[in-house]
Each structure stands twice: as C-alpha cells, then as structure tokens.
Write a protein that holds these residues in place. Sequence first.
Motif, PDB file in Angstrom:
ATOM      1  N   TRP A 146       0.801  -1.217   0.000  1.00 53.55           N
ATOM      2  CA  TRP A 146       0.000   0.000   0.000  1.00 53.55           C
ATOM      3  C   TRP A 146       0.837   1.271   0.000  1.00 53.55           C
ATOM      4  O   TRP A 146       0.328   2.335  -0.318  1.00 53.55           O
ATOM      5  N   GLN A 148      -4.237   5.457  -2.331  1.00 47.77           N
ATOM      6  CA  GLN A 148      -5.141   5.031  -1.264  1.00 47.77           C
ATOM      7  C   GLN A 148      -4.572   5.317   0.119  1.00 47.77           C
ATOM      8  O   GLN A 148      -5.286   5.805   1.009  1.00 47.77           O
ATOM      9  N   VAL A 149      -3.297   5.030   0.332  1.00 48.67           N
ATOM     10  CA  VAL A 149      -2.730   5.230   1.665  1.00 48.67           C
ATOM     11  C   VAL A 149      -2.563   6.724   1.956  1.00 48.67           C
ATOM     12  O   VAL A 149      -2.696   7.158   3.111  1.00 48.67           O
TER      13      VAL A 149
END
Length: 640
Positions: free
Chosen positions: A221, A226-227
């Motif tokens: 990730w 997204q992170v």
Amino acid sequence: MDRSVGPAGREQLTRVADATAAARSALVRAADRYALPLVGATTLVVLAVVFYYPVATVFAEAFANAAAPVRDVLASEFYMGAAHGLFAHPAAVPGDVLAWLAAVRLHAAWAVAGVDAARPWTWLRVLPNVWVSYPEVRKGLFGFTAYQAALSTLASVALGLPGAYVLARFEFPGRQTLRSLTILPFVLPSIMVVVGFVATFGSNGTLNAVLTALGLDRVEWLYTLQVVVLAHAFYNAPLVTRMVGSAWENVDASAVETARSLGAPPLTAFRDVVAPQLLPALAASAVLTFIFTFMTFPIVLGLGGLQLATVEVWLYARVQQLDYESAAALAALETVVSLALTYVYLRYEARRAASGTGNPLPRQRLFSVAGGVRERAVRAGVGVYGVVVALVFLAPLASMVLASVGGATDPTLEWWRFLLERQGSRTEPTVAVRNSLLFGVGALALALPMGVGIAAFSAKGGRGRKVADAVLMAPLAVSGIVVGFGMLRSLVFGVELGATRVSVVGPAVVVAAHAVAGYPFVVRNVAPMLTAVDERLVESARALGATRARALWDVELPLVWPGVLAGAAFAFAISVGEFDATVLLAGDRAYTMPVALKRYLVDRTAGPSVGPAAAMGTVLLVVTAASFLVIDRVGGRYRP
C-alpha cells in the motif's frame, strides 16, 4: 520642604511638583490609551519581519520580469494539464475542451465499470479508475493536487460525520475524553503519522504481518494514492467531527419538536430542520479539509514520493534543485488558492460567532438496557464505526510504538540503543531531541506574548478586531513550506541594509518560523475567554486607578489563565512537531526530531527497518501527548 528656601522658592518648587505630577498623569493616560495598540503594532512589526516580508519575497520573485515565472508555470502542460491551453493559446481553448472530452471517454468508462445512471453513487467507484486509466485527465500537477485533496476531503467527511453524530446525540462513559481527542490533529506532527503508516502498511508492517498469519497474500500500500488519502483522513476526520458535532449540539430542539408535533416522521424532521443547520458546518469543515490537503507536504512526501507529488512536494524538489523561480511561482499560485478558500471559511466563522441555542437537542443514553430494534441497530452501527476508528486512528500509532521495540515476534531494544549511541553521525538523535525542546521553549517565549497581546487587542471589538483576525489567520492560510522558502530566500540568504548584508541563520530563523506557526493558537485560546470576562471587573479596577495594561495583568489574565496555559501548550507542541519550514531551514546542526524522522526513513544506513524512525517517533509522541494532556486538563479550547 527645605525651610531655608524662601516663599518664592517654595512656590516655584510647588509649581515644578505640580507640573511633574501633571506630566506623569498625562504619560500614564497616554500609556493607558496606547498600550494595547502598541502591543498590536509591535506584533505586526515582528510578523512583518518574519512572515510578511518572506512571503512578499516569494511573490516578488514569482512575478519578476513581467511575471515570467508564473506565466511559465501556467502555460506548462506538466503543471496545469489540460488547463494550460487557457494561458498558452487561449484562442484554441474550445478545440482543446472537445479533445479533452474525447480523451476522457467517460461514457465508455462508465459502461465498462457497470455504472447505473439510476444509482449515481456508483460514479464514485469509477472516478479513481478514470483518473488512473487516462493520462490525458491525470496530467497537471495542480490538477492532481486538487484531485487528491477532493478524495481526501470525501474520505475525511465519510469518516468524521458519524463521529459527530455519536458525540452530539449520545451520552456514554468517556464521551468528553473522545471529544477532547478531536484536537489531536493540531498537536500530532504529520511526519510522525507518516512513520506510523509506514509501520502499519509497509512491506514488513503490521497489516502484512496479520495477513501472513492468516495465510493471506501480502499487500503493498505504500506509495499509493489510497494510503495517502487514508492518512489525510486520519488527520482531518477529527476536524469534521468537531465542527459538525458543535453545530449539531446547537440545533434548536424546539424547532425539531414543532416539526414532529405537526406529524413529520423522524427522517423528515431531520431532513427539513436538522440538516439545513448542519450543512454550513459541514461545508466549512470540507473547505478547511480541502485547504489542508491541498497544501499537504509531509504525508505525500513520506507515503507517496515524487510519483504522487503535490504542488508542495514538487516545490520542495525545485528548491532542492536550486530552481528558485519555479518554486516561487508554485508557492505564489498555491498561496492565492489557499487564501481564497480561507476567505470562504472565514465568512462561515463570522456567521457562526453569533449562532447558538439555549435549547439543544437532548442526548440519548447509548448503552441503555431498554430499546427496540432501531436502538439496537444504532448501537450495532456505532460498534462497527468504533472498530473502524480503532483501526484507522489507533493502529498507526500502536504499530509505530511496536516497531520501536522490534515488533511482537522479535522484540528488541536495538532501536532505543540507536537513539542513545548514534553520535558523531550526520543526524544525531540526542541533538535532534535537544534542539526540538530548546526551539520549542524559544518559540513559546516569542509566541506567547505575541498571542496574548493580539488576543487582548482583538477582544476589544470594532475595527481592531477585524484587523487582528486578519493578522491572525494569515499564518494559518499560508503553508509552512512557503514560509520556510520565503525565509530561506530573504532572512537566510541575507538582506542588504546600507552597505551591510544582514542574515538570520541557524536556530534563530527556525525559532522564528515556529513562533509564526504557533502564536495564532495562543490567540484562539485566549481571545474568546477575554471576551467573556465581565467588563464590570475591568471597570472597577480602572476606577481604582489601574491602567488598562495593569487591569489586563491583575484582573483579566488570572481569569483566563487556563486559556493562556492551553495556548502555550499548543505553541510548544506545534514547534516540537513543525516539519514543513524546518526541513528547509534546519541546516547541518539545527535539525529537529521531525527532520531526523524524515532522514531516518530515507537513510537505509540508519538501519534495515523502520525501527530507528519508530523509536524517534515514539519520543515525539510522548512529548506531544504531554502537551495534549496540558491542553485538555487546563480546559483550553481551540475552536477551528
């Protein structure tokens, strides 16, 4: 009086004494009249030197040579994406718009993704895929910065709104503590949060350890959008919770009761009565979140890198490459955007200052034994939300502390020995800790009198209040990386004063940057309390002969001392955790704990894991947690 002096001499001495007393009285009256304006003017002078002048230097460089640096950025497809045509060749804009729409092929993308026009929420699933799949849409540094800020705002609202509902509508043990925790985003250093997310979502992080233990595939990730969005939600969801929760607590219960008595069901009453009163706070929190995530720096730098660079990350890269003209243009354009959005937020806050109700909605007991299906469903939903909050907010901090001792499977104190033994290197841990504490004390010594003086000046109302609010909000609306860059180009590089070049370097310029970042929080804690002080107490002190400054010192400040302590704790915590300006100004020996964290994360010679950064981050967590305890216990309230 000397008896040897004759009547004429005694008369002359009496006249001299009377004149002296009159002069002293006039001086006291003048000091009384001009004391607070003088404090405000002195603070303005300090801000002019350490804030306005550096920022003005950035704008001067950005608009030099007929604004050539700004024009180059605006006309660059790399920076502006499809919008560059507006500045590079405005006559071709209509054709560019049609080409852009053809490149996006939204209808085809929606069909492939299975979007149903009757269910518009499914579009949210498609937008990230469209962005990733079509480079024509993704081009443009400003466009990507705004895009990730919009996604981060949506995630922050989605995570923070249920928390506002729970805190505003339910009573349960620990509610006040949870509400107090919503100020943590203003205390926790962002670079420390980066370490926590690396410890959680890294290749050898907590998440992959759990997945491996369960026999599932590992995930990667880090360096994904997204992170980055999740880390922004970690920071800004509590802001949404606090602002919307405060608005929810001010909803007039009588209006809701009237709607219900007229036959409106609960959902209709919420839609027609409650929701309209929450929307301004929700919109304001979304605007503020967008500002913060648009100006994001440490989170993207640590979790996204240059492949997910925002304007500030690229600005930092330009400074590192000595491309000061491009950096100045980026800084100026970003500041214009942030100031415009901050103005929108200030309009909301001005209205909110006069809002409130003496008849709030009653809170329900969350864990009451009685209750029907609806109540049980609500409790189940709150429980699920509690699990999500624990994973998002507690997991990164717990993972960082766990990584500092080698993890659960192979515990070790190696990284704590690293903090004590790694001396003589480029980044000594003990030097970083010492500098952070000393700079925090220095910034506090500068920010506290500035903040208290401005708070006293603004609490008097009138034009002074508006001027003081403008002075206050300016440092909050300009990012730390822009302030640091401005100080680098002005105070650090030097200013010509006659035949002498004066420069401010090392700890002095770092402390100045920290004081600029921290003093607004002193004002925001002290000013509301000073406004609430009974004016009759001050008038009584004045009637007994006290000057305005003496009344402030002897009467008002003792009454608002909790706010002063809370503001001092805020200023100290912000100084200890400040990263944006410090990373540009620190130099070889003025680095702090946040700068050391960044160096340990990227310097593989510091160790084969995130352990060194996690150990330093844990020290930083302890210091900031102590500041939070002071803020919470003394009752100071920062109202964002």
